[in-house]
Design an enzyme around this catalytic site. Sequence first.
Site, PDB file in Angstrom:
ATOM      1  N   ASP A  32       0.851  -1.194   0.000  1.00 25.53           N
ATOM      2  CA  ASP A  32       0.000   0.000   0.000  1.00 25.53           C
ATOM      3  C   ASP A  32       0.884   1.240   0.000  1.00 25.53           C
ATOM      4  OD1 ASP A  32      -1.774   2.190   1.029  1.00 25.53           O
ATOM      5  OD2 ASP A  32      -3.200   0.555   1.229  1.00 25.53           O
ATOM      6  N   ASN A  88     -12.772  -3.718   3.326  1.00 23.02           N
ATOM      7  CA  ASN A  88     -13.667  -2.578   3.537  1.00 23.02           C
ATOM      8  C   ASN A  88     -14.808  -2.657   2.523  1.00 23.02           C
ATOM      9  OD1 ASN A  88     -11.802  -1.640   5.444  1.00 23.02           O
ATOM     10  ND2 ASN A  88     -10.700  -0.462   3.901  1.00 23.02           N
ATOM     11  N   SER A  96     -12.234   3.096  -0.187  1.00 23.34           N
ATOM     12  CA  SER A  96     -11.831   4.289  -0.929  1.00 23.34           C
ATOM     13  C   SER A  96     -11.705   4.009  -2.427  1.00 23.34           C
ATOM     14  CB  SER A  96     -10.511   4.849  -0.384  1.00 23.34           C
ATOM     15  OG  SER A  96      -9.487   3.885  -0.470  1.00 23.34           O
ATOM     16  N   VAL A  97     -11.569   2.751  -2.813  1.00 25.00           N
ATOM     17  CA  VAL A  97     -11.517   2.365  -4.223  1.00 25.00           C
ATOM     18  C   VAL A  97     -12.623   1.323  -4.432  1.00 25.00           C
ATOM     19  CG1 VAL A  97     -10.135   1.297  -6.045  1.00 25.00           C
ATOM     20  CG2 VAL A  97      -9.031   2.795  -4.375  1.00 25.00           C
ATOM     21  N   HIS A 101     -10.844  -5.627  -2.498  1.00 24.72           N
ATOM     22  CA  HIS A 101      -9.444  -5.937  -2.209  1.00 24.72           C
ATOM     23  C   HIS A 101      -9.298  -6.300  -0.744  1.00 24.72           C
ATOM     24  CE1 HIS A 101      -9.978  -1.597  -1.634  1.00 24.72           C
ATOM     25  NE2 HIS A 101      -8.999  -1.639  -0.733  1.00 24.72           N
ATOM     26  N   HIS A 103      -6.831  -6.182   2.573  1.00 23.46           N
ATOM     27  CA  HIS A 103      -5.677  -5.568   3.218  1.00 23.46           C
ATOM     28  C   HIS A 103      -5.016  -6.624   4.102  1.00 23.46           C
ATOM     29  CE1 HIS A 103      -6.760  -1.240   2.514  1.00 23.46           C
ATOM     30  NE2 HIS A 103      -7.959  -1.790   2.367  1.00 23.46           N
TER      31      HIS A 103
END
Length: 115
Positions: A32, A88, A96-97, A101, A103
């Site tokens: 990241d 998320n 945020s995207v 995905h 993390h």
Amino acid sequence: MSAPKTLFQRIADREIPAKLIHEDEFCVAFHDIAPQAPVHVLIVPRKAVPRLAEASAEDRELLGHLLLVAGRLAASLNLAKGFRLTINNGPDGGESVPHLHVHLLGGRALGWPPG
């Protein structure tokens, strides 16, 4: 007309440079750019699934693959003392995207609750 590619699709397609630490036919993984822990890796499917809540039964194998890759990466990154996986979903979940995905966070003790 198709929707524009997300940032993560563009990274997976190698249109935007990233230091990939894993790549296979189903996903890519990279560090990241705004790490929240000493180790903060994003594991991104090549398939454009906007978020977990929009995944379907046909994504079952892909979702399992992302978790298995996370476990292998954690081992290769020396996270034997522990790590956290986070997905998320939506603005209130910290997304945020708009591209599913995982993390992978580690390298220090992680507090609870997380947010």
